[in-house]
Design an enzyme around this catalytic site. Structure first.
Site, PDB file in Angstrom:
ATOM      1  N   TYR A  43     -75.691 -49.670   9.275  1.00 24.42           N
ATOM      2  CA  TYR A  43     -76.028 -48.382   8.652  1.00 24.42           C
ATOM      3  C   TYR A  43     -75.312 -48.269   7.302  1.00 24.42           C
ATOM      4  CZ  TYR A  43     -76.379 -43.342   7.933  1.00 24.42           C
ATOM      5  OH  TYR A  43     -76.631 -42.109   7.399  1.00 24.42           O
ATOM      6  N   CYS A  88     -32.652 -33.146  36.803  1.00 23.56           N
ATOM      7  CA  CYS A  88     -33.859 -32.862  37.590  1.00 23.56           C
ATOM      8  C   CYS A  88     -33.658 -31.625  38.456  1.00 23.56           C
ATOM      9  CB  CYS A  88     -34.180 -34.074  38.463  1.00 23.56           C
ATOM     10  SG  CYS A  88     -35.499 -33.759  39.652  1.00 23.56           S
ATOM     11  N   ARG A 105     -74.832 -15.357   9.409  1.00 27.04           N
ATOM     12  CA  ARG A 105     -75.465 -14.136   9.868  1.00 27.04           C
ATOM     13  C   ARG A 105     -74.960 -12.919   9.091  1.00 27.04           C
ATOM     14  NH1 ARG A 105     -73.830 -11.172  14.717  1.00 27.04           N
ATOM     15  NH2 ARG A 105     -75.409  -9.601  15.115  1.00 27.04           N
ATOM     16  N   CYS A 164     -33.613 -32.923  42.348  1.00 28.08           N
ATOM     17  CA  CYS A 164     -32.570 -33.776  42.937  1.00 28.08           C
ATOM     18  C   CYS A 164     -31.320 -33.879  42.082  1.00 28.08           C
ATOM     19  CB  CYS A 164     -33.134 -35.159  43.220  1.00 28.08           C
ATOM     20  SG  CYS A 164     -33.357 -36.126  41.717  1.00 28.08           S
ATOM     21  N   GLU A 220     -77.327 -22.300  16.165  1.00 25.18           N
ATOM     22  CA  GLU A 220     -75.871 -22.178  16.243  1.00 25.18           C
ATOM     23  C   GLU A 220     -75.190 -23.437  15.721  1.00 25.18           C
ATOM     24  OE1 GLU A 220     -75.121 -19.265  17.532  1.00 25.18           O
ATOM     25  OE2 GLU A 220     -73.091 -19.320  18.377  1.00 25.18           O
ATOM     26  N   LYS A 250     -76.036 -19.994  25.915  1.00 21.78           N
ATOM     27  CA  LYS A 250     -75.467 -19.195  24.830  1.00 21.78           C
ATOM     28  C   LYS A 250     -74.280 -19.973  24.266  1.00 21.78           C
ATOM     29  CE  LYS A 250     -74.289 -14.583  23.358  1.00 21.78           C
ATOM     30  NZ  LYS A 250     -73.135 -14.921  22.537  1.00 21.78           N
ATOM     31  N   ASP A 292     -72.828 -49.333  13.255  1.00 26.54           N
ATOM     32  CA  ASP A 292     -72.349 -48.578  12.096  1.00 26.54           C
ATOM     33  C   ASP A 292     -72.325 -49.442  10.834  1.00 26.54           C
ATOM     34  OD1 ASP A 292     -72.065 -46.558  13.812  1.00 26.54           O
ATOM     35  OD2 ASP A 292     -69.866 -46.434  13.724  1.00 26.54           O
ATOM     36  N   TYR A 336     -82.414 -22.363  18.064  1.00 28.12           N
ATOM     37  CA  TYR A 336     -82.874 -21.536  19.184  1.00 28.12           C
ATOM     38  C   TYR A 336     -83.730 -20.342  18.768  1.00 28.12           C
ATOM     39  CZ  TYR A 336     -78.626 -18.935  17.893  1.00 28.12           C
ATOM     40  OH  TYR A 336     -77.643 -18.267  17.211  1.00 28.12           O
ATOM     41  N   CYS A 343     -35.255 -38.744  44.782  1.00 27.75           N
ATOM     42  CA  CYS A 343     -35.813 -37.455  44.377  1.00 27.75           C
ATOM     43  C   CYS A 343     -36.929 -37.002  45.318  1.00 27.75           C
ATOM     44  CB  CYS A 343     -36.344 -37.535  42.951  1.00 27.75           C
ATOM     45  SG  CYS A 343     -37.057 -35.972  42.395  1.00 27.75           S
ATOM     46  N   LYS A 385     -73.423 -13.258  30.542  1.00 32.62           N
ATOM     47  CA  LYS A 385     -72.152 -13.911  30.220  1.00 32.62           C
ATOM     48  C   LYS A 385     -71.457 -14.486  31.450  1.00 32.62           C
ATOM     49  CE  LYS A 385     -71.190 -12.559  25.892  1.00 32.62           C
ATOM     50  NZ  LYS A 385     -69.963 -12.486  25.336  1.00 32.62           N
ATOM     51  N   CYS A 394     -37.579 -37.944  35.728  1.00 30.54           N
ATOM     52  CA  CYS A 394     -36.393 -37.869  36.566  1.00 30.54           C
ATOM     53  C   CYS A 394     -36.026 -39.291  36.936  1.00 30.54           C
ATOM     54  CB  CYS A 394     -36.716 -37.064  37.813  1.00 30.54           C
ATOM     55  SG  CYS A 394     -35.525 -37.327  39.110  1.00 30.54           S
ATOM     56  N   ASP A 401     -71.217 -21.169  21.969  1.00 34.16           N
ATOM     57  CA  ASP A 401     -70.095 -20.424  21.431  1.00 34.16           C
ATOM     58  C   ASP A 401     -69.717 -20.977  20.056  1.00 34.16           C
ATOM     59  OD1 ASP A 401     -68.288 -18.447  21.464  1.00 34.16           O
ATOM     60  OD2 ASP A 401     -66.946 -19.338  22.947  1.00 34.16           O
ATOM     61  N   GLU A 418     -81.981 -20.352  28.232  1.00 28.79           N
ATOM     62  CA  GLU A 418     -81.248 -21.370  27.459  1.00 28.79           C
ATOM     63  C   GLU A 418     -79.764 -21.046  27.450  1.00 28.79           C
ATOM     64  OE1 GLU A 418     -83.813 -20.829  24.119  1.00 28.79           O
ATOM     65  OE2 GLU A 418     -82.372 -19.622  23.030  1.00 28.79           O
ATOM     66  N   LEU A 459     -77.476  -9.884  20.523  1.00 29.78           N
ATOM     67  CA  LEU A 459     -78.059  -9.820  21.864  1.00 29.78           C
ATOM     68  C   LEU A 459     -77.327  -8.791  22.703  1.00 29.78           C
ATOM     69  CD1 LEU A 459     -78.198 -13.659  22.568  1.00 29.78           C
ATOM     70  CD2 LEU A 459     -80.199 -12.171  22.366  1.00 29.78           C
TER      71      LEU A 459
END
Ligand code: IVH
Length: 673
Positions: free
Chosen positions: A40, A413, A140, A416, A177, A119, A37, A229, A437, A319, A431, A121, A117, A87
């Site tokens: 970079y 607890c 969309r 016990c 996505e 789907k 890093d 996709y 216990c 699904k 506890c 989320d 492929e 879909l």
């Protein structure tokens, strides 16, 4: 690259642009960072410095353009050149078979090839590249027009600002996505919690919320990702390959991120096994998916099948069961784990989540319950992912009944009745019942018998389970009351092993005070602290009655350890067990037999006069560490320890090639753990 005056070199600037783009692609798309890093950052700073001197050099695809400019007042609307469709969904195998049948019939073929492929989320995005340059990004929306989120999209490092390669079409709308990796989501929510900001319920909401920011500087701080996709407009059309799978391969060569979890499938059987294969690893994927997608692979066949209303006939989303559901909290209990950790658990009205009926969900710890403010009577979002314990994600506050009360951690607890304690800096309440216990008993017993504690050979987890389950043992003191018949009657226990176990138990009575203290399993009291305590107090009762202040005078004992010891010793049950153990014939010595790995089992021969130790002292030290001390040198001798005026033994050692060491070297070996 050699350069004379960097601040004046347009060539250097061009090189930095392409080099940084190459590094971003490797890091964000290929997942293989090429530089540290810091390196970079150095190149990036150089680029920014050059741009400050030459503002006219800045191009729209300069990496500095990712950061985000002024905030917008509102998003402008974008009309999609090619509509963004949705879909059709399938929830079972029969629906998938119907889809395949319709495709085969529509194409009048016996067999159709599909691209399978994931789907994802997240949310769908269309990226418009003109001559390779990213010029516009739109959501969309309603499918025919969406919102212009170009500034926000440019902050996503996985999305190239300029396409790579030689064969770039004049216009290419890449569809895909935007989503958030689970780890990034968790980190972001933790940070939000720390700052007292609102947390997102799930990665999809987090991705959507981040993309809808009018201020792209905020989006730039959100760890968004992208997978391509699909395709919208493309000019010339001849640029398009013949199939969907080939398009995605082509995308990769343009530097676009495409998910590797994809397959070409040539039958409905293939399709269904792809569904199951992905289903079995769904929980291990680093992002959420809610299904898989099948697309007829050939573009010509896709066109032939066409669309019904807003969804294509050539594609189907299959699904998986939802991982989240709504239900009500019937009550909040606390559970005691094997280490005494107290976990609040929501008892729920039974609800199906991801194909399994869930009736309990963890609330993790007291702070979590308070933060989410989960109450009995609340409607909550429950989430489960595979084998992970279901958890309460959030409360639907709008549905909270009037008379609810905030959760309070019990003070005793439930198993016990010992008091529950919570160390200031720790999230976990525990506890304090320890050995007494029931919830902690098995674990406490296994620790007690451990090789480094009381060293009862043969008393491992399996036997402890049986002993506790058959009510033969409740506390460590009960171990010393076990009779042969009771042990011999256990499952898979022959007479011989029963006999061995009883013998091991008897032998363990003679041990050191340090081991005994360690065996009690007091939190924060490890082997070293146990030794220090044994050396300091020399007997068990002195330790049992030590005050916190007094404990602080022991080497390396700080307030946390001291509190833990006094807490343990104040519990009457623990004192009772210790008294019973002491009464069962323990012989506790103070001097620990310190076995040294470098010395144990080795044969030593001493010769001559050692500088500080007498011959007997040296012999005793070696033997205590597990060594043998022999009178004469042979091939089996490991070391000859030679002092002044060493005689024939030294000569013999030299003849046989046995290592000869001095007293200092011997003490060095003894000091090794
Ligand atoms: S293709 C013509 N492929 O699902 C078909 N969509 O209900 C257009 N989605 O809005 C979509 N992963 O957000 C396609 N591999 C994938 C997908 C995918 C997730 C989402 C996308 C779309 C919705 C369609």
């Amino acid at each position: 690259m050699p350069h004379s005056d960097p601040m004046d070199s347009a060539e250097r600037y061009a090189w930095l642009q392409s080099e940084l783009a190459r590094l971003d692609h490797a890091y964000y798309v290929l997942d293989t960072p090429l530089l540290p890093d810091s390196e970079y950052d150095r190149l990036y700073r150089e680029l920014i410095a050059l741009e400050q001197v030459h503002p006219d050099w800045v191009r729209p695809d300069s990496l500095s353009q990712r950061v985000g400019g002024a905030a917008l007042k509102e998003f402008t609307s974008v009309k999609h050149a090619v509509p963004m469709l949705s879909l059709n969904n399938a929830f079972d195998d029969a629906e998938v078979m119907n889809f395949d049948r319709r495709c085969r019939e529509g194409l009048q073929q016996n067999q159709v090839t599909y691209a399978g492929e994931l789907k994802f989320d997240g949310l769908a995005i269309s990226l418009r590249y003109e001559n390779g340059l990213l010029v516009q990004a739109a959501t969309r929306g309603d499918g025919s027009s969406g919102e212009d989120v170009t500034a926000n999209i440019k902050t996503i490092r996985a999305i190239p600002l300029r396409l790579q390669g030689n064969t770039i079409p004049a216009v290419l709308e890449v569809r895909g996505e935007v989503f958030m990796h689970l780890a990034d989501f968790a980190k972001m929510n933790q940070e939000a919690a720390r700052l007292g900001e609102k947390e997102f319920a799930n990665p999809r909401n987090a991705a959507a919320g981040s993309l809808r920011q009018l201020d792209s500087k905020i989006t730039a701080k959100r760890p968004l990702s992208f997978f391509a996709y699909g395709v919208g407009a493309c000019e010339p059309q001849s640029w398009l390959p013949k199939s969907h799978s080939a398009l995605l391969d082509q995308y990769l060569s343009l530097g676009l991120p495409v998910c590797a979890e994809r397959k070409v499938l040539s039958s409905v059987d293939d399709i269904l096994s792809f569904y199951r294969e992905i289903g079995s690893k769904r929980d291990r994927l680093p992002y959420d998916i809610d299904g898989v997608v099948y697309k007829v692979n050939s573009f010509a066949e896709q066109a032939e099948l066409g669309f019904v209303s807003r969804a294509p006939r050539f594609a189907l989303a299959h699904k998986y069961p939802a991982q989240e559901a709504l239900t009500t909290v019937l009550g909040i209990d606390v559970q005691v784990g094997r280490t005494g950790a107290i976990t609040p658990v929501a008892r729920l009205a039974p609800v199906e989540v991801g194909g399994v009926t869930v009736t309990n969900a963890t609330l993790h710890n007291e702070d979590e319950v308070k933060r989410k403010d989960v109450r009995t009577g609340d409607t909550v979002v429950v989430r489960r992912a595979g084998d992970v314990i279901p958890e309460v994600v959030s409360v639907v506050l709008e549905r909270r009944p009037n008379d609810t009360k905030a959760f309070e951690m019990p003070s005793r607890c439930p198993v016990c009745d010992s008091h529950i304690e919570r160390v200031a800096d720790e999230a976990i309440a525990r506890c304090s019942g320890g050995l007494f216990c029931g919830a902690q008993r098995k674990q406490a017993l296994v620790h007690f018998a451990h090789r480094r504690a009381m060293d009862i050979e043969g008393l491992g987890e399996k036997i402890v389970d049986q002993l506790v389950d058959n009510n033969l043992v409740r506390t460590p003191a009960d171990i010393y009351r076990l009779g042969f018949t009771a042990v011999a009657n256990l499952e898979r226990m022959g007479e011989k092993s029963a006999d061995n176990l009883i013998q091991a138990i008897n032998q363990s009575r003679t041990t050191t005070l340090a081991r005994f203290i360690f065996a009690l399993g007091i939190r924060h009291v490890g082997e070293t602290t146990a030794k220090d305590l044994a050396n300091h107090y020399q007997n068990m009762h002195a330790l049992m009655d030590a005050t916190g202040e007094d404990l602080l005078t022991v080497r390396d004992v700080g307030p946390v350890v001291a509190d833990s010891i006094t807490g343990f010793m104040q519990e009457p049950h623990n004192r009772e067990v210790i008294e019973q153990l002491l009464a069962s014939g323990m012989v506790l010595s103070v001097e620990e037999k310190k076995v040294s790995a470098a010395v144990a089992g080795k044969t030593f021969v001493l010769t001559g006069t050692l500088p500080t130790l007498s011959r007997d002292e040296a012999k005793e030290r070696l033997e205590r560490a597990g060594a043998k001390v022999a009178g004469s040198v042979s091939k089996k001798t490991d070391y000859v320890v030679a002092g002044d005026d060493a005689g024939s033994k030294l000569t013999k050692a030299e003849e046989l090639g046995v290592p000869v060491i001095d007293e200092a070297a011997m003490l060095g070996l003894l000091a090794q753990e």
